[in-house]
Write an enzyme that holds these catalytic residues in place. Structure first.
Site, mmCIF file in Angstrom:
data_model
loop_
_atom_site.group_PDB
_atom_site.id
_atom_site.type_symbol
_atom_site.label_atom_id
_atom_site.label_comp_id
_atom_site.label_asym_id
_atom_site.label_seq_id
_atom_site.Cartn_x
_atom_site.Cartn_y
_atom_site.Cartn_z
ATOM 1 N N TRP A 354 0.826 -1.208 0.000
ATOM 2 C CA TRP A 354 0.000 0.000 0.000
ATOM 3 C C TRP A 354 0.858 1.255 0.000
ATOM 4 C CZ3 TRP A 354 -1.399 3.049 4.708
ATOM 5 C CH2 TRP A 354 -0.534 2.795 5.765
ATOM 6 N N ASP A 355 2.174 1.059 0.224
ATOM 7 C CA ASP A 355 3.128 2.165 0.129
ATOM 8 C C ASP A 355 2.937 2.942 -1.161
ATOM 9 O OD1 ASP A 355 3.965 0.285 1.972
ATOM 10 O OD2 ASP A 355 6.081 0.395 1.431
ATOM 11 N N GLU A 482 1.470 -2.629 12.594
ATOM 12 C CA GLU A 482 1.586 -4.090 12.581
ATOM 13 C C GLU A 482 1.950 -4.679 13.938
ATOM 14 O OE1 GLU A 482 4.308 -4.494 9.253
ATOM 15 O OE2 GLU A 482 2.641 -4.750 7.870
ATOM 16 N N LYS A 594 3.996 0.272 15.983
ATOM 17 C CA LYS A 594 5.151 0.124 15.099
ATOM 18 C C LYS A 594 5.307 1.340 14.195
ATOM 19 C CE LYS A 594 6.835 -2.787 11.338
ATOM 20 N NZ LYS A 594 6.374 -3.633 10.248
#
Lengths: 768, 768
Positions: A354-355, A482, A594
């Site tokens: 999705w970056d 995450e 994260k």
């Protein structure tokens, strides 16, 4: 955030320079000195052969192999695709009197390598001291052409310093390359041979039967007598060059690589098309190819340069980022996407995440809108795969993969591929963001709307109603953070899905009124029902977005506020990265995150949240974030700038542009952090530049980092190229070309044209 | 719960009988006709060779192979152990004039197979119609000795019906057996040969280097001329028998199998010990071995029989269950445990789960307390592995594995092995339950207390404090209900851990007072600190046990009451089992449960919950339970009996005793549901018999299922063997031997002795 630079390379505004050869750093340098042109990429390895530690990586966008995975649960993938390491088209072996050049064994001096960001070439030079006392200067130059996708060029120059004599060369094409993770060669040879001046070979991947044609022709400062060498997966030409002391001689290898990655060919077709390309390339002079490459890059820098005065390191860093982004992708091929490491390494398997929409798309939107559209075209092209995946997971519509190379889900960890639902929202956000800033309604009507319908369908079937809350949301998910593995009502996913529903409904409503034919086509193609629209509206209206009414802090997911607390600063530095040092299950049971999750949507839909809300959420989540993702710090930096924390903003920015140049994460050897590189661009433009692109008009709130004297960046907005120059006292906005446009600066609407507008640097915007 | 019987086998009170051969059902019958003696097990396959579909399974308890798993996360296992398929020690090939007997090809008639529950033998007979018109009756009988662990016996009888002539036989030992899941043979031959009358072979597993010795001697009704046959992984003897029409002739193969599974030997030691065992076994007459086996089983039935009048199917069913439980385990070997499928198949890899303490232990406690202790001894013996595993997952103390064969964690799904924390609590419950009902304080002091300390340490380091609730509990866990994959504060785990802390503290307190020397030894060995005791008390006192104060329903975990509702009856029958037909992630996002979780602790600590609480929780959770575990229905049946739902109780019981005989789950072909078989025993004793063993004294609340005329069962309690006989009007309790004891019946304390006590069947206890 205890990241430490490993300063090694020479600082230069327009080049990356390594002086001397350090075998320990060789793999890292191979990544940094990678070349690519979106179609193909090649690591900066030693083409003459190197018996030391090296990742001899040669990659082609989209060219993939398949790996079968033992799994018997429905909905979990059973095979995945990964980018395959391909032909070593730079293969060269150089010997003098039987002694072969090998940096791991030979005595060398004056070793310099240089990546020139203006000419788009990579050059290595060295003096080779032979056992018999001879000294030979060798210069290797290579490029992969930005103007002719299939063309690669290698030039090798020799200058004997203290002798005259001959050098023996083997120039070849080698398919016996090993894919490092799999530990084997995935290629089998289909055909090889010569036609005219062209030497060619074609090979095929074992499982996917992807074909790749590779060929070369030679040019030289002297006539060459060629002797063909052929063995399994290899073809080459042996020749000898006569050298005179103090005089330079060279040969140039013009390579054509032609793959199946865009469209399938029969082997026969590929072979003959490849030969035709090789034939026409052989007509080119190498000098012309170098000139074309420089011209291409000149144009890029005209449009996309970021200039920083007073900070040579970040000046070099950001240009390296921009250079690598263009090398990885510039939108010539709608079938391609951007792997997490671009075309520079095998980690992450060449997969796009999705970056692409969340971190990379803005760079392309504001530099090269055609490339931005191509990225969205990739998602349209792979809509069928996403629809198949949705069925596979018992849903309807389109479930876009968390990691992919060809549109199929290729993440073999079910907890990611089955729970991380936010890719579809990233794509609908990408469509919204792209259309808003480019006005490309044609794309929206012909492709975007159809994707939006299928994406909404997925979110309308994957979600559920809470039994106590009576609210709609997503159960059993993992958001961008995450470190919360399987939760209910992740606030990011819920909010993004809500926005996705709303944008779909808005789009369809507007199309129905304003473009009824286009609407009818989408409705027919997707079998759209009126009840669906009602359903989506209902789900959007009743989406659960948990927020603490007193503090204004969004709860990342149901129960997050009750998660056991850990003071992240109490974790010993030696335990990082936690993925390597903590038991896997332990990562997931703290209020530790994260990477930005709530803060991510506050960045994406920035205009919808008050400064107070941003401050409250920043304070809460930043103190719980360990940034175990290279994508994380830049988002924090951007928000820190906005809420008036310039020092924190700069501190988060500190390694953004030089993440790889200074090897902050100590893993650049595996490949570049290509998508993080895009975040570095956002960090400057959205962070210090204060650009916002989620409102009615593009807006800016520029600040100047204390350590900088001046900086400028450029963005393309509605066909106008804007330059924003910020110095210690003022901000100057100029329309470089394309006429004039209206934007917002420090909250005021202004029209910018070629004559430029200068405003005082915003109050409180000069960092302490 | 739409389970349908596949009625096929003949109903008989003391035998399992199959008439005729059905290749489609062959694997299922192979499972049902399995023999075992805890040390070794053998499926009911055709020893003469069968070219059709068959799982030729020969297993040895504890004998395992290792499989390496690709995983790079800390705390997730990197290799696992599984029960390896071993020597075919029944190997026999039978030919007449070159025509070989093979049920897949030969013409046969009068095929009958019979498992005799009183003699512990498996017999197959058939008439073989040869191509040349000859008819030969063949009878195969086998046993694995319950009195001599290493001894197996095979007897083959021939009777030519219409000819005289010879039959050619090859009797052998075959290690070339394939492990079905791995698809390969794990054995390599070490040595083979003859010594005296013994033919022997020894082989070794590839990765674990476990050695297995196998040998045979032959007895016969006529002298045999043997010719040795040897090839890789095989040794055998060829011989010919002369047959006269209408007369019976036989040979008997006495087999000794001797493995490393209890203790490691050098290959040399194993070979000579094996030969010595074989030599002494060869002195035995086969008639004596058959007689010893019958005598052994007579004694078992004296102690453990359950008699049911008026229900021949369940009569057969429950005896089959008791027979298989003893075959699987009877406590002669403290290094062994009970795999989910016993020694009857390869699914679940021979691994033992928490089933052992939660479902199987009561059967042994009340039939064969020595075996119960042996099961707990296994856990003590594997305490070092559990302590290592705790370190592996960043905790202290002992983390017992969710699935194991040798004490190491062998479940390769991290979501189970790292999140299912309830094995330790099952073990501490098992210790508590065993000591309470047997009074075996010696075990508690010498081993139990040490285990309790290490188990408590684990629960004190794995748990955390909720930030909002201020309560202690477990985050990121999976309870017994495997349809809630990763949750916080699973009520079962929290409550069981609380009980575990409390029992540890009570035990240590009592030992300190009453057995200070034993206490000191435990304290020293474990390095016990006073602060730990305070810590455990604090954590127990503050354990989060969420319950709805209004309804009295426990919340299975944080947020369970908000989980989206699904009417489980709305799920089409074709979608079961859901594991095969639903996307993996979809299983985990409803208020649907797989098996009892809250209800499980209400069963285990039955006396601590009011009838109202049981009723409320039963109503809530039963309606949400899909019983996708064969262990589930019996627990529901037991609770249904208690809360006055006799019809539901009977309905849940309906397939308990005949789960495998009638192949309800259509997967008996993979092996027997051995641990479910133990639940069938509990279903009668705890369910209809209303026995409770968690109070101060053993108690009974007998009911009689409407369809039954009468039933009786027996339990060993504090050295007294009690018989409980229930008919339509009364309950008679008699101490069969061991003197007298005090128990509670229908809430009243009574003393039961050899003369027996008869009470009217409890009011309301006669089912409608």
């Amino acid at each position: 955030m205890a990241k430490v630079a490993d300063k090694y390379l020479k600082v230069d505004p327009w080049a990356i320079i390594e002086e001397g050869f350090d075998p320990e750093r060789n793999r890292t340098s191979e990544s940094i000195f990678s070349l690519g042109n979106e179609y193909m990429g090649i690591r900066g390895y030693a083409e003459e052969g190197y018996s030391g530690d090296s990742l001899q990586g040669s990659y082609f966008n989209g060219l993939n192999e398949q790996l079968d995975i033992g799994n018997h649960y429905k909905g979990i993938i059973r095979s995945l695709r990964y980018m395959v390491n391909a032909v070593d088209w730079l293969y060269t072996r150089i010997s003098v009197n039987g002694e072969q050049l090998d940096l791991a064994k030979s005595k060398i001096s004056d070793y310099v390598r240089k990546l020139d960001l203006r000419s788009g070439t990579y050059r290595r030079e060295l003096i080779w001291h032979l056992n018999d006392g001879k000294s030979l200067k060798v210069v290797f130059t290579r490029l992969v052409s930005m103007t002719m996708s299939h063309l690669g060029l290698q030039r090798v120059e020799f200058e004997p310093l203290n002798f005259s004599g001959s050098v023996d060369i083997c120039a070849g094409l080698d398919f016996s390359i090993i894919h490092e993770e799999r530990g084997e060669c995935m290629w089998s040879s289909l055909r090889s041979g010569e036609q005219g001046a062209t030497t060619a070979i074609m090979a095929r991947t074992a499982n996917t039967a992807n074909n790749l044609f590779s060929s070369f022709t030679l040019q030289s400062s002297q006539p060459l007598q060629l002797t063909r060498v052929e063995h399994d997966k290899f073809i080459g030409q042996n020749f000898t060059m006569e050298l005179a002391q103090g005089e330079s001689a060279y040969f140039t290898k013009l390579v054509i690589n032609y793959s199946d990655s865009e469209a399938a060919h029969t082997a026969e077709e590929l072979w003959s098309k490849g030969l035709a390309l090789a034939e026409s390339a052989s007509q080119l002079k190498d000098t012309q190819i170098f000139a074309d490459q420089t011209a291409y890059w000149n144009a890029i820098w005209e449009t996309s340069d970021i200039r920083i005065e007073g900070d040579p390191e970040n000046q070099q860093g950001i240009r390296f980022c921009i250079f690598q982004l263009y090398q990885t992708y510039h939108g010539d091929h709608p079938g391609f996407n951007i792997g997490a490491k671009g075309l520079t390494g095998e980690v992450y398997r060449g997969l796009a995440f999705w970056d692409t929409e969340s971190y990379c798309l803005p760079f392309y939107m504001f530099n090269n809108p055609k490339a931005a559209r191509s990225l969205l075209d990739f998602r349209y092209k792979t809509l069928p795969q996403a629809m198949q995946r949705a069925k596979h997971v018992d849903c309807e519509g389109a479930c876009y993969p968390i990691a992919t190379i060809d549109g199929t889900e290729s993440c073999d960890l079910w907890q990611h591929s089955n729970l991380q639902l936010h890719v579809g929202t990233a794509i609908s956000y990408g469509i919204w963001h792209y259309v808003k800033n480019t006005g490309d309604k044609e794309f929206l009507h012909s492709k975007g709307a159809e994707m939006l319908v299928q994406i909404s369908r997925f979110y309308a079937t994957r979600g559920q109603w809470g039994q106590q809350s009576g609210k709609y949301g997503y159960f059993g998910v993992m958001g961008p953070d995450e470190f919360q593995l399987m939760v209910n009502n992740n606030c990011y996913i819920n909010l993004m899905a809500q926005k996705s529903f709303e944008y779909t409904l808005d789009t369809l409503r507007e199309m129905k009124e304003q473009s009824p034919t286009a609407f009818a086509m989408v409705a027919e193609k997707t079998g759209l029902l009126d009840e669906e629209l009602t359903d989506w509206e209902n789900k959007a209206d009743n989406m659960k977005i948990p927020v603490d009414e007193v503090t204004g802090v969004f709860e990342e997911h149901d129960g997050f506020f009750d998660m056991p607390h850990i003071d992240i600063h109490s974790i010993p530095v030696t335990e990082f990265p936690l993925y390597s040092n903590w038991s896997y299950d332990r990562l997931y049971r703290y209020d530790m995150i994260k990477q930005p999750d709530v803060l991510m949507f506050m960045f994406l839909y920035n205009g919808q949240f008050s400064n107070e809300a941003k401050l409250a959420n920043y304070e809460y989540y930043e103190s719980r974030c360990i940034h175990e993702s290279s994508l994380s710090p830049s988002i924090h930096s951007i928000l820190a700038s906005e809420i008036g924390k310039p020092e924190e903003a700069y501190s988060f920015f500190e390694f953004a542009t030089r993440l790889d140049l200074d090897n902050y994460n100590r893993n650049t050897r595996e490949g570049l952090h290509t998508t993080s590189i895009a975040a570095a661009w956002m960090n400057i433009v959205y962070g210090f530049g204060g650009m916002r692109s989620d409102g009615a008009r593009l807006s800016f709130q520029p600040t100047l980092p204390e350590r900088w004297n001046e900086y400028s960046f450029q963005v393309m907005y509605e066909g106008v190229l804007l330059r924003i120059l910020v110095n210690k006292t003022s901000v100057t906005l100029t329309a470089i070309h394309g006429g004039s446009t209206d934007i917002i600066v420090y909250g005021q609407s202004i029209t910018v044209d070629a004559s430029g507008t200068t405003l005082p640097l915003g109050e409180g915007m000069l960092a302490r």
